[in-house]
Design a protein around this motif. Structure first.
Motif, short mmCIF file in Angstrom:
data_model
loop_
_atom_site.label_atom_id
_atom_site.label_comp_id
_atom_site.label_asym_id
_atom_site.label_seq_id
_atom_site.Cartn_x
_atom_site.Cartn_y
_atom_site.Cartn_z
N SER A 111 5.84 0.90 2.42
CA SER A 111 6.74 -0.21 2.78
C SER A 111 7.16 -0.29 4.24
O SER A 111 7.79 -1.26 4.62
N SER A 112 6.86 0.71 5.05
CA SER A 112 7.23 0.64 6.46
C SER A 112 6.42 1.65 7.26
O SER A 112 5.62 2.37 6.71
N GLY A 113 6.66 1.70 8.55
CA GLY A 113 6.00 2.68 9.39
C GLY A 113 6.66 4.04 9.34
O GLY A 113 6.21 4.97 9.99
N GLY A 114 7.73 4.17 8.56
CA GLY A 114 8.44 5.44 8.47
C GLY A 114 7.97 6.28 7.30
O GLY A 114 7.62 5.76 6.23
N MET A 115 7.95 7.58 7.50
CA MET A 115 7.51 8.50 6.45
C MET A 115 8.51 8.53 5.30
O MET A 115 9.72 8.66 5.52
N VAL A 116 8.03 8.41 4.07
CA VAL A 116 8.88 8.51 2.89
C VAL A 116 9.22 9.97 2.64
O VAL A 116 10.38 10.32 2.39
N GLU A 117 8.21 10.84 2.70
CA GLU A 117 8.42 12.28 2.55
C GLU A 117 7.21 13.04 3.06
O GLU A 117 6.11 12.52 3.11
N ARG A 118 7.45 14.25 3.47
CA ARG A 118 6.34 15.14 3.86
C ARG A 118 5.67 15.59 2.58
O ARG A 118 6.32 16.08 1.66
N PHE A 119 4.35 15.40 2.50
CA PHE A 119 3.63 15.66 1.26
C PHE A 119 2.80 16.93 1.30
O PHE A 119 2.82 17.74 0.40
N GLY A 120 2.04 17.09 2.37
CA GLY A 120 1.14 18.23 2.43
C GLY A 120 0.70 18.53 3.84
O GLY A 120 1.31 18.07 4.80
N SER B 269 0.81 -1.22 0.00
CA SER B 269 0.00 0.00 0.00
C SER B 269 0.85 1.27 0.00
O SER B 269 2.03 1.25 0.32
N PHE B 270 0.20 2.36 -0.36
CA PHE B 270 0.74 3.72 -0.26
C PHE B 270 -0.28 4.51 0.55
O PHE B 270 -1.49 4.34 0.35
N GLY B 271 0.16 5.37 1.45
CA GLY B 271 -0.77 6.13 2.27
C GLY B 271 -0.34 7.56 2.53
O GLY B 271 0.85 7.88 2.55
N TYR B 272 -1.34 8.40 2.71
CA TYR B 272 -1.15 9.81 3.09
C TYR B 272 -1.80 9.94 4.46
O TYR B 272 -3.00 9.71 4.61
N HIS B 273 -1.01 10.26 5.48
CA HIS B 273 -1.48 10.25 6.87
C HIS B 273 -1.79 11.67 7.36
O HIS B 273 -0.98 12.58 7.18
#
Length: 101
Positions: free
Chosen positions: A76-85, A63-67
């Motif tokens: 892929s993990s509980g870590g943020m890939v990048e700040r999006f918005g 999955s891919f998610g925006y939190h």
């Protein structure tokens, strides 16, 4: 799709003799909402094999998610890939889409 995030129902004041002086973590004030730090709404996309009832979108490779609690993209993990918005929560309308181009 779009999702309207509703405010949680108001708690009724119980008039019991419990000690209500115990304090919890203070609420977090964001752009439009005040919410408890442990509350997180996320939107995303996932494969059919994703465990929707036990994981947040983006916590695994399915999955891919925006939190909403931190405005981050996860995969892929509980870590943020990048700040999006911006952060989001109760009272906000958010959406998720796929650009196949």
């Amino acid at each position: 799709y779009e999702v309207d995030i509703l405010e949680p129902p108001a708690k009724e004041d119980d008039d019991d003799d419990d000690d209500d002086s115990v304090t919890s973590t203070p609420p977090v004030t964001t752009r439009t909402t005040t919410r408890h730090p442990s509350e997180c709404v996320a939107v995303g996309i996932a494969t059919e094999s994703f465990h929707v009832h036990t994981r947040m979108p983006g916590w695994d490779s399915l999955s891919f998610g925006y939190h909403g609690d931190d405005g981050g993209i996860f995969h892929s993990s509980g870590g943020m890939v990048e700040r999006f918005g911006p952060t989001f929560g109760a009272g906000d309308t958010i959406g998720c889409g796929i650009d196949y181009v």
